[in-house]
Design an enzyme around this catalytic site. Structure first.
Site, PDB file in Angstrom:
ATOM      1  CD  GLU A  25      -2.480  -3.935  -7.422  1.00  0.00           C
ATOM      2  OE1 GLU A  25      -2.174  -4.972  -6.841  1.00  0.00           O
ATOM      3  OE2 GLU A  25      -2.877  -2.750  -6.691  1.00  0.00           O
ATOM      4  CG  HIS A  39      -5.621  -6.775  -8.075  1.00  0.00           C
ATOM      5  ND1 HIS A  39      -6.482  -5.851  -8.169  1.00  0.00           N
ATOM      6  CD2 HIS A  39      -4.922  -6.524  -6.969  1.00  0.00           C
ATOM      7  CE1 HIS A  39      -6.549  -4.774  -7.212  1.00  0.00           C
ATOM      8  NE2 HIS A  39      -5.459  -5.267  -6.485  1.00  0.00           N
ATOM      9  CE1 TYR A  73      -6.465  -0.304  -8.805  1.00  0.00           C
ATOM     10  CE2 TYR A  73      -3.986  -0.181  -8.902  1.00  0.00           C
ATOM     11  CZ  TYR A  73      -5.166  -0.685  -8.069  1.00  0.00           C
ATOM     12  OH  TYR A  73      -5.240  -1.875  -7.494  1.00  0.00           O
ATOM     13  CD  GLU A 101      -2.611  -1.624  -0.080  1.00  0.00           C
ATOM     14  OE1 GLU A 101      -2.995  -2.745  -0.127  1.00  0.00           O
ATOM     15  OE2 GLU A 101      -2.690  -0.751  -0.880  1.00  0.00           O
TER      16      GLU A 101
END
Ligand code: TI1
Ligand code: ZN
Length: 304
Positions: free
Chosen positions: A169, A229, A160, A146
């Protein structure tokens, strides 16, 4: 009554003893660390299972943060300090903005919230539902993940979504490895507390948890901001191959330089390869074994 920096202790999410840099004022102790060479502080708050952030300071009456419910607060505070120290000592970077700004972590966010995130200003951690996740601040690689989003936002600014998002990521996972390099797993310390030996992701074997590790298997989707992800498995695998070849120290140097000097908001996987090769050339020369190892790693995942 005087106010002062104090040293406390507590038990983390998984019961581990943690020494804590705290602050005392008027009969109350706070998770408020004034010991770092930063203009701001490291501070931890609780959303009390609501969604209003930063919520309220995490407090204690005797500086022994030993209640089970305090584990998330303890680990968020302790792990944020560890990640701060890593960026300062290893990369000479003072907090996420390199200006020593305050690091805020809010825990107990939401109800049974199985995630953690950087909201542009601070870190936020859910408690998990106790089945999929334990409180997420309990894992150092999660906290590093994070906080690295914050660094990325202030440097490369990787958008993103789609490849730049998967790269975003991946940078967070790779720096998660640099902080928690005992294994190639991500989130293992808080993922499925009732099941041992598993994780949310694996850098060495992305397929183990449903991620591709080669461009031939890139997933074209609009879900999850374009599969950020999922497709992160491809640069993650390249990261594993790179680190395994050149070692952690050299890898840290070229990854940090690529992220902070060469990558841009729209960089894709091929741009990441180029940025890492340029960083390797800067440090070790374009004919070096390090340079060649980086090229080979990205060849193996089908990125040129
Ligand atoms: C606002 C919701 C989306 C934010 C996603 C954040 S940045 C994220 O990627 N969180 C990590 C947490 C993590 C990190 C390392 C190890 C385990 C878990 C993440 O991977 N979240 C998964 C669960 C996801 O959002 O799909
Ligand atoms: Zn993330």
């Amino acid at each position: 009554v005087t106010a002062s920096a104090t040293s406390g202790y507590g038990y983390g999410v998984n019961g581990g003893y943690k020494a804590l840099n705290t602050y005392y004022s008027s009969g109350t102790y706070y998770l408020y660390d004034v010991t770092k060479p930063m203009s701001g502080v490291i501070r931890t708050t609780t959303a009390k299972n609501g969604t209003s952030i930063p919520g309220w300071y995490s407090v204690d009456s005797n500086n022994a943060w030993t209640a089970y419910s305090q584990g998330a607060d303890v680990d968020a505070h302790y792990n944020a300090g560890k990640v701060y120290d890593y960026y300062y000592n290893t990369h000479n970077r003072n907090s996420y903005d390199n200006s020593g700004s305050t690091l805020t972590s809010t825990v107990h966010y939401g109800s049974n919230y199985n995630n953690a995130f950087w909201n542009g200003s601070q870190m936020v951690y859910g408690d998990g539902d106790g089945s999929t996740f334990a409180p997420l601040s309990g894992a150092l690689d999660v906290v590093a993940h994070e906080l690295t989003h914050a660094v990325t936002e202030r440097t490369a600014g990787l958008q993103y979504q789609y490849q730049s998002g998967a790269l975003n990521e991946s940078m967070s996972d790779v720096f998660g490895y640099f902080l928690d390099s005992g294994d190639w797993l991500m989130g293992e310390d808080v993922y499925t507390p009732g099941v041992g030996g598993d994780a949310l992701r694996s850098l060495s074997n992305p397929e183990a948890y449903g991620q591709p590790s080669h461009m031939n298997d890139y997933v074209n989707t609009s879900s999850d901001n374009g599969g950020v992800h999922t497709n992160s498995g491809i640069p993650n695998k390249a990261g594993y191959l790179t680190i395994s070849s050149i070692g952690k120290s050299a890898a840290e140097k070229i990854y940090y330089r690529a992220l902070t000097v060469y990558l841009t908001p729209t960089s894709d996987f091929s741009d990441a390869r180029a940025a890492l090769l340029q960083s390797a050339a800067d440090y070790y020369g374009s004919g070096s074994s390090t340079y060649n190892a980086v090229a080979n790693a990205w060849n193996q995942v089908g990125v040129y």
